[in-house]
Design an enzyme around this catalytic site. Structure first.
Site, PDB file in Angstrom:
ATOM      1  N   GLY A  93      -2.062  13.956   6.384  1.00  0.00           N
ATOM      2  CA  GLY A  93      -1.926  14.751   7.591  1.00  0.00           C
ATOM      3  C   GLY A  93      -0.613  15.495   7.510  1.00  0.00           C
ATOM      4  O   GLY A  93       0.437  14.901   7.249  1.00  0.00           O
ATOM      5  N   SER A  94      -0.641  16.790   7.712  1.00  0.00           N
ATOM      6  CA  SER A  94       0.544  17.620   7.468  1.00  0.00           C
ATOM      7  C   SER A  94       1.583  17.477   8.589  1.00  0.00           C
ATOM      8  O   SER A  94       1.270  17.076   9.710  1.00  0.00           O
ATOM      9  CB  SER A  94       0.145  19.093   7.335  1.00  0.00           C
ATOM     10  N   MET A  95       2.818  17.820   8.251  1.00  0.00           N
ATOM     11  CA  MET A  95       3.919  17.795   9.204  1.00  0.00           C
ATOM     12  C   MET A  95       3.647  18.784  10.344  1.00  0.00           C
ATOM     13  O   MET A  95       3.401  19.961  10.101  1.00  0.00           O
ATOM     14  CB  MET A  95       5.222  18.176   8.480  1.00  0.00           C
ATOM     15  N   ARG A 148      -2.336  15.557  17.507  1.00  0.00           N
ATOM     16  CA  ARG A 148      -2.383  15.055  16.125  1.00  0.00           C
ATOM     17  C   ARG A 148      -2.818  13.598  16.048  1.00  0.00           C
ATOM     18  O   ARG A 148      -3.521  13.197  15.114  1.00  0.00           O
ATOM     19  CB  ARG A 148      -1.000  15.218  15.490  1.00  0.00           C
TER      20      ARG A 148
END
Length: 374
Positions: A84-86, A24
């Site tokens: 930005g997603s978890m 990520r």
């Protein structure tokens, strides 16, 4: 072990390899925003070059990280419009997608490029099409994907229309929330395919929907499998809550404590299904020394309501304007939720008819809760 490493440790072998190939931290931009109540916008700007530790912590946290405010405008109020997603939620969504080798996937909402990178690392870039409405966001994501040596097909456009040249898709995966499932997604999904998307109502943006598509001429059914809140698709963002001009208003007491209308995500989700098109907002009247913290409601048309949290049982706590009595509808919806034994959101589901109409249900498609407001 940091939180991101803990997420990876819980994955199966196929997805663990993808998360390791596409970490990520390789995808957030050099400037992100973190929640900060001390800032007028509610967010603090973090630049990687100036605060590398704070940036790195945000990039590796099991939490979402805001990557754009106000659709990229420099003078807006500070509303998050891309993120930005978890990581743990991304892992859940990809598990629900249940891809297998050789399947074609449409990834709606490229954002930072991370989710499309994961899909490309898992399936191969030739199997993944990712679409992003914002050309600046798309270009920056493209650069990061190239740096990571991952090459999904990249498209700039409105993901609500899918991308027909790449159809049919075995899976459709969205990283932005919808209020109605686009008909194009179902038409572009192969019979027996799966659509996974965040879904919500103006009242509660809270459901992760797993929809089974059986073909353009057949109904699609699916359940809400998780509590998930994502940023809205731009064309489906709810309206702004504002009191309409009116000479008449109904004033009275509230039959319940307004706090119970948002007691937990499950009651809020149920209320949103039962009271279509209604959006809440919270206000504080600083000019009133007694304080009038209240919930306001609007259907985006001509109906509006306000319920005061303090002294809600008094005769002037509720004000309702317009043809709908919105606060009465909210109270009735919560009473219905209690009568149904306080169902959690995972007991609800959605049906999309061949003509595009959509309705929600409880436990099975035969137990209709209500139509979905367009």
């Amino acid at each position: 072990m940091n939180t991101y490493a803990k997420v990876i440790a819980g994955l199966d072998a196929e997805w663990r390899g993808a998360f390791e190939r596409a970490p990520r931290h390789a995808f957030p931009p050099d400037t992100v925003w973190l929640p900060d109540d001390g800032e007028p916008s509610g967010y603090r700007r973090i630049e990687r070059g100036r605060e590398p530790d704070a940036w790195w912590d945000a990039a590796n946290a099991d939490d979402s990280v805001v990557t754009q405010l106000d659709d990229g405008a420099g003078d807006g109020p500070g509303v998050p419009t891309s993120s930005g997603s978890m990581p743990s939620l991304v892992a859940t969504m990809l598990r629900e997608l249940a891809v297998t080798d050789g399947q074609a996937v449409l990834d709606v909402g490229t954002g930072t490029g991370w989710t499309s990178a994961l899909l490309a690392a898992r399936l191969g870039g030739e199997q993944v099409t990712t679409i992003e409405i914002d050309p600046v966001v798309a270009a920056e994501a493209g650069q990061r994907l190239e740096t990571a040596h991952l090459a999904p097909r990249r498209v700039v456009g409105d993901g609500l229309g899918g991308w027909s040249p790449g159809a049919p898709y075995d899976r459709v995966h969205s990283t932005a929330a919808v209020r109605t499932v686009p008909r194009a997604w179902i038409e572009q999904t192969a019979p027996g395919g799966v659509i996974v998307t965040p879904w919500g109502t103006p009242y509660a943006n809270a459901g992760l929907l797993r929809l089974m598509a059986e073909g353009p001429e057949r109904e699609a059914h699916g359940r809400f499998v998780e509590n998930a809140s994502f940023m809205w698709m731009r064309a489906q963002r709810p309206h702004v809550v504002a009191e309409p001009a009116s000479d008449t208003a109904r004033i009275g007491a509230s039959p319940m404590d307004p706090g119970l209308a948002e007691q937990n995500v499950h009651v809020a989700f149920a209320i949103g299904l039962r009271v279509p098109g209604v959006r809440p907002a919270h206000r504080w009247d600083r000019d009133n020394p007694r304080g009038t913290y209240r919930i306001e409601l609007s259907d985006g048309r001509n109906s509006w309501a306000s319920a005061r949290y303090r002294g809600w049982e008094t005769g002037d706590a509720v004000k309702q304007v317009g043809p709908r009595r919105l606060w009465d509808e909210i109270c009735e919806a919560r009473a219905w939720w209690l009568e149904q034994a306080q169902p959690e959101l995972t007991r609800f589901g959605l049906t999309v008819r061949p003509d595009g109409r959509q309705h929600t249900w409880l436990d099975s498609p035969e137990h209709v809760v209500g139509d979905v407001a367009a």
